[in-house]
Motif scaffolding. Structure first.
Motif, PDB file in Angstrom:
ATOM      1  N   UNK A  94      42.346  29.904  -8.081  1.00 12.70           N
ATOM      2  CA  UNK A  94      41.629  28.930  -8.894  1.00 12.70           C
ATOM      3  C   UNK A  94      41.151  27.696  -8.145  1.00 12.70           C
ATOM      4  N   UNK A 124      48.598  33.708  -7.366  1.00 15.15           N
ATOM      5  CA  UNK A 124      47.732  32.593  -7.013  1.00 15.15           C
ATOM      6  C   UNK A 124      46.346  33.056  -6.607  1.00 15.15           C
ATOM      7  N   UNK A 131      49.975  26.480  -7.280  1.00  8.62           N
ATOM      8  CA  UNK A 131      48.937  25.473  -7.489  1.00  8.62           C
ATOM      9  C   UNK A 131      48.862  25.023  -8.938  1.00  8.62           C
ATOM     10  N   UNK A 132      49.041  25.986  -9.828  1.00  5.61           N
ATOM     11  CA  UNK A 132      48.865  25.594 -11.209  1.00  5.61           C
ATOM     12  C   UNK A 132      50.094  25.853 -12.049  1.00  5.61           C
TER      13      UNK A 132
END
Lengths: 320, 410, 284
Positions: free
Chosen positions: C229, C274, C282-283
């Motif tokens: 993302x 990821x 990351x999220x």
């Protein structure tokens, strides 16, 4: 006014039931009221996962659809009585919840949303392709409920008001169940996970198991909504399983107020009523609904019901 | 304890006040009128809204014609238009609203196979006549059908059959199909192959594409390599526009004759003359028939007069006929009573806009002509003159699948 | 040959995903209106082409206009929502897409517009293995150039540096005295400009209608997730990959074509959450 709300908070299931009993008289026609019941339940099931646990799933239509289709298929292809059909629908959806939940729980945040979206779409295609059983893109037709007897009284399911109260019966049971879950220790753990997952883990709770359990419960409730929908419309449209349908659950919860008990129902009511009324006035209902939605997201982040609660200064204890 | 009862009492009073002021009571009052109500659920919003709006225009014309002629025993007809958003779930809800709240006498409508089947499911359970005005093969089959079900529109077998009978002898026997991979596409292919069998046509390939494909470039090389005489585009609406366009871009037209089962007026307008040049197809109606069919001219003139000179489209004409058939049956039966109206419709012989038609008894399919047209880009008299009428395949029961085939016992 | 059509399709996906990725990476906003901006770009492209008769001029004009709409959107609709959590801008842009679709319906009609391939790019040319439409070659080349341009902008210019830094750590950038709000505004504008550009580039290959952005949106998300993302390289690579997968499955098993990209997404998410190029965690 404050006092009334306090009372409603403590006896929320009863209050909701009473309100819903007079509800069809407030709506322009019963079919709309029934749709609101069904989608209210759908949003409520979804909200268990989203509002109370902070897990945004974009694939919940899969459970609505599974409930609808299995119930429909039980009646159309296997001639089962409608009561058993509802049961099968719910079990199927719960099972779906087990499988999808198990796979999805391993991810977090935006990835969780994306996985549920993808898995939901896979379920959609599965049902689409199984044409012989599901009718494929024409949907499943012919879900009939023949007149039956309760305690010697003849019950005609085709009578819209009678249909409403029968469906209400099931919805009330489900609402009661949800309320009990939320008030139980499980409910507290759920909200704790939403606030700070790591801390809950540190306290020794099995977070993954809790997530999976709630996922299954949420799926079962959405499945019940789906089963009732099949009986209501006599058909199961294929787009019940599409992610746009999942998106509707999200919108209703946010509109009504996620993390509140009554919120999803309020959201479903407002959204469906608006769509119905606006559609009669203008072809451009999409723009109107979009604008209203944006307005709420900007100015009422807690949703309609959430904002009302906030205004009345409800305390954190009585989580509604 | 008493506090709680007070609260509950208050709630009931509040609820009662709300109920008293709700629209529900108002509706009961208006339900007593004596007009003949016809529910008309069509996709006013969505990709086929242009066709749906034409259906509404033509249907309203039919209602007006009926009312101006005195109606039935002084009772006028009324059209209740609803938007089904091309969505079967919504269509079912709207139909429930029309039947339960508006208490319509009959229902006419829709535009897609899925929505008409769902409207049919709701109508037949409540014993309300439904006259469907869009293509479907399934609606004639015994599983969905009921005595309350009538089908005004063509079905894929009739359409594909007529086009095949015209095109295969003329252009060649080696056929390639580019088919949208859903029920409609498959039904069309079946219709073509069935007619083609007796004409000695062979299918070189049936290339399937996902519904809603915008990019057909992947299929072009394969089609070229197969070197067919005829390429049949078995898709609809946007898919047809896209594939026609891309076939043109890829230069297919120089070696292959392109035909399609249903060539809609609106699709042709959307795709433009270049994309559709030379493409041949079938339709239930084209306004250009008016120079050879008197009822077509009469219909066109009425439509032009009522709507500022525009001409009716194929789906529009179906809206017109769908309403008139039901209302004429009411007049013939001298009653609005559903079983009598059904009997009258089964006996009805009519010619509303394109020549003689009648409903076959076993499946209530309207036996009617299919028009074969070809798109043109030169010699267009005005922007409406987009097709040449090549042939009119007359109304013949033999073009339909037999009652047995559909599962109806004699 | 199929690969080439896959690459052409993939180029559009790559471009779209790049735009999404920029917006997400920098602002943390999941732009659910991205497909709608794509659609607006396509409509405006056909419209300007009709007005000016010049494709390349329209190519320049469209991203400016869609970027402009993006700027307004960010400033007035999205900015108030920062800090409330990732869901709100997502939902807002969702509502926005409804409005955009309806506005286009009202302005240009429900049928859509017939798209026109510019004369200079009509016809097909021999690419050695067979004939391939000129326009699609142009498409591949053009998107490659644009992507290179964006890469250059991000890697080599000062603004690009700020954007990169901002996506890693907005706090520090603020402390260093950069007006982060302006940067966010710019990035959103660039993202939507890219979306509009992909729209006009794609328009000759498909019919231009108000609903064209809806399936595109799902596909762009699949690409973004598969690529990772926050990663621009991921967006480009995944875009091409998805385009190729879709084209190949369309040929061999058309009914499964759309499904295949979702399966791809599910598989990637479960094995490497990821994304191919994303940063781990990351999220979360």
């Amino acid at each position: 006014m404050q006092a009334i709300f306090q009372q409603i908070a403590t006896h929320r299931v009863l209050a909701t039931t009473l309100f819903l009993m007079v509800f069809p008289w407030l709506m322009p026609y019963e079919a709309l009221a029934i749709n609101i019941l069904i989608f209210g339940l759908f949003a409520m099931g979804f909200n268990l996962l989203f509002g109370y646990m902070g897990l945004l799933s974009f694939g919940h239509a899969a459970f609505l659809g599974m409930g609808s289709y299995i119930t429909g298929i039980s009646i159309v292809s296997y001639g089962m009585p409608w009561g058993a059909a509802i049961l099968f629908g719910v079990i199927a959806a719960a099972f779906g919840g087990l499988v999808i939940g198990f796979l999805a729980i391993r991810t977090r945040g935006i990835y969780f949303s994306m996985v549920t979206l993808a898995l939901g779409q896979i379920v959609y295609y599965g049902f689409y392709k199984a044409e012989k059983l599901t009718g494929g893109e024409n949907g499943l037709r012919g879900v009939k409920v023949d007149p039956f007897n309760i305690l010697g009284f003849k019950v005609d399911f085709l009578n819209p008001l009678v249909k409403y109260y029968i469906i209400l019966f099931f919805v009330v049971i489900a609402i009661w169940l949800v309320s009990r879950i939320l008030k139980s220790p499980l409910g507290s753990v759920m909200e704790a996970i939403r606030e700070n997952e790591k801390r809950v883990l540190a306290c020794g709770y099995n977070v993954a198991q809790t997530k999976l359990l709630v996922f299954i419960l949420s799926a079962a409730i959405c499945g019940l909504a789906g089963s009732l929908r099949a009986l209501h419309l006599s058909i199961v449209p294929i787009d019940s399983l599409h992610y746009l349908q999942s998106g509707q659950a999200v919108m209703m919860s946010i509109l009504g107020g996620m993390g509140t008990f009554f919120g999803p129902f309020v959201g479903a009511t407002v959204m469906l009523y608006l769509e119905d009324v606006v559609t009669s006035f203008t072809k451009h209902w999409m723009a109107v609904v979009g604008l209203i939605f944006m307005f709420f997201v900007l100015f009422f982040p807690k949703g309609i019901w959430g904002s009302i609660l906030e205004r009345l200064g409800s305390q954190k204890g009585a989580s509604k | 304890m008493s506090k709680k009862t007070n609260q509950t009492r208050r709630n009931i009073v509040i609820a009662g006040a709300a109920a008293a002021s709700s629209p529900f009571w108002f509706n009961i009052a208006t339900a007593q009128s004596s007009t003949i109500k016809i529910g008309f659920p069509v996709p006013l919003t969505g990709p086929f809204s242009a066709e749906a709006q034409d259906q509404v225009r033509a249907a309203e014309l039919a209602i007006k014609e009926f009312n101006d002629a005195g109606g039935f025993n002084g009772r006028k007809a009324e059209l209740l238009v609803r938007d089904d958003k091309l969505n079967p779930g919504e269509a079912a809800t709207r139909t429930l609203e029309l039947i339960e709240k508006d208490k319509v006498d009959y229902v006419v409508g829709s535009l897609s196979a899925a929505t008409q089947l769902s409207i049919n499911a709701v109508c037949k359970e409540r014993k309300v006549i439904f006259n469907s005005i869009s293509q479907s093969d399934a609606i004639n089959e015994v599983k969905d059908w009921s005595i309350y079900t009538f089908h005004e529109a063509l079905n894929p077998h009739m359409t594909a059959g007529a086009v095949a009978r015209y095109a295969f002898p003329k252009f060649g026997k080696k056929i390639v199909y580019l088919t949208a991979d859903y029920a409609y596409g498959h039904e069309m292919v079946r219709g073509f192959e069935r007619a083609g069998k007796s004409l000695g046509a062979t299918t070189l390939a049936d290339i399937r594409h996902p519904l809603g494909t915008s990019d057909y470039s992947a299929f072009m090389p394969r089609i070229k390599a197969l070197n067919p005489d005829i390429l049949v585009l078995c898709n609809f609406g946007r898919d047809l526009v896209n594939s026609a366009k891309q076939c043109t871009d890829f230069g297919l037209k120089s070696s292959v004759k392109i035909i399609t089962p249903v060539l809609l007026y609106t699709a042709r307008q959307a795709g433009g003359p270049e994309a559709f040049e030379g493409i041949l197809g079938g339709t239930s109606y084209y306004w250009g028939m008016e120079d050879r069919i008197p009822s077509a001219k009469a219909f066109n003139d009425k439509f032009r007069k009522a709507y500022n000179g525009i001409v009716p489209s194929d789906y529009g004409a179906l809206g017109y006929a769908g309403i008139l058939s039901v209302l004429q049956a009411v007049k013939n039966a001298k009653s609005t009573d559903t079983p009598r109206v059904i009997a009258a419709m089964e006996q009805l012989k009519y010619d509303w806009y394109k020549g003689p038609q009648f409903y076959r008894k076993c499946d209530h399919q309207s036996v009617q002509s299919v028009i074969v047209i070809e798109s043109k880009s030169k010699n267009m008299k005005d922007k409406n003159d987009v097709f040449n009428v090549l042939a009119i395949d007359g109304p013949d029961e033999k073009t339909l699948r037999s009652c047995d085939e559909l599962g109806h016992k004699a | 040959m199929q690969l080439l059509t896959g690459v052409a399709l993939g180029s559009i996906y790559a471009l779209l995903a790049l735009g999404l990725c920029l917006i997400f990476g920098m602002l943390g906003v999941v732009n659910f209106a991205h497909g709608a901006f794509f659609m607006v770009g396509a409509f405006l492209g056909v419209y300007f082409l009709g007005l000016t008769g010049n494709f390349f001029f329209s190519l320049l004009l469209v991203p400016i206009v869609t970027g402009g709409i993006g700027l307004v959107t960010e400033r007035f609709l999205i900015r108030p929502l920062y800090g409330r959590g990732i869901d709100y801008p997502l939902l807002l842009t969702f509502g926005l897409s409804y409005v955009l679709i309806e506005v286009m319906r009202v302005t240009f009609g429900i049928e859509g517009l017939p798209s026109i391939t510019p004369d200079s790019l009509k016809g097909s040319m021999n690419v050695g293995i067979g004939y391939f439409p000129k326009y699609r070659i142009f498409l591949i080349v053009m998107t490659a150039l644009i992507i290179l341009g964006i890469w250059f902008f991000i890697q080599k210019t000062r603004y690009g540096l700020i954007i990169k830094a901002g996506s890693r750590d907005p706090e520090i950038v603020k402390v260093l005295g950069v007006d982060v709000a302006k940067v966010w505004l710019l990035v959103f504008g660039i993202g939507t400009a890219i979306a509009g550009l992909s729209g006009i580039l794609a328009s000759p290959t498909r019919s231009v209608n108000p609903e064209m952005g809806i399936p595109i949106l799902a596909e762009s998300f699949v690409v973004t997730v598969v690529g990772g993302m926050g990663s621009p390289i991921g967006a480009v690579v995944a875009g091409l990959l998805v385009g190729v997968v879709y084209s190949l499955t369309s040929l061999f098993a058309p009914a499964l074509a759309e499904l295949s990209i979702f399966v791809l997404m599910a598989v990637v998410l479960l094995i490497r959450p990821q994304g191919l190029f994303g940063k781990s965690g990351f999220m979360s």
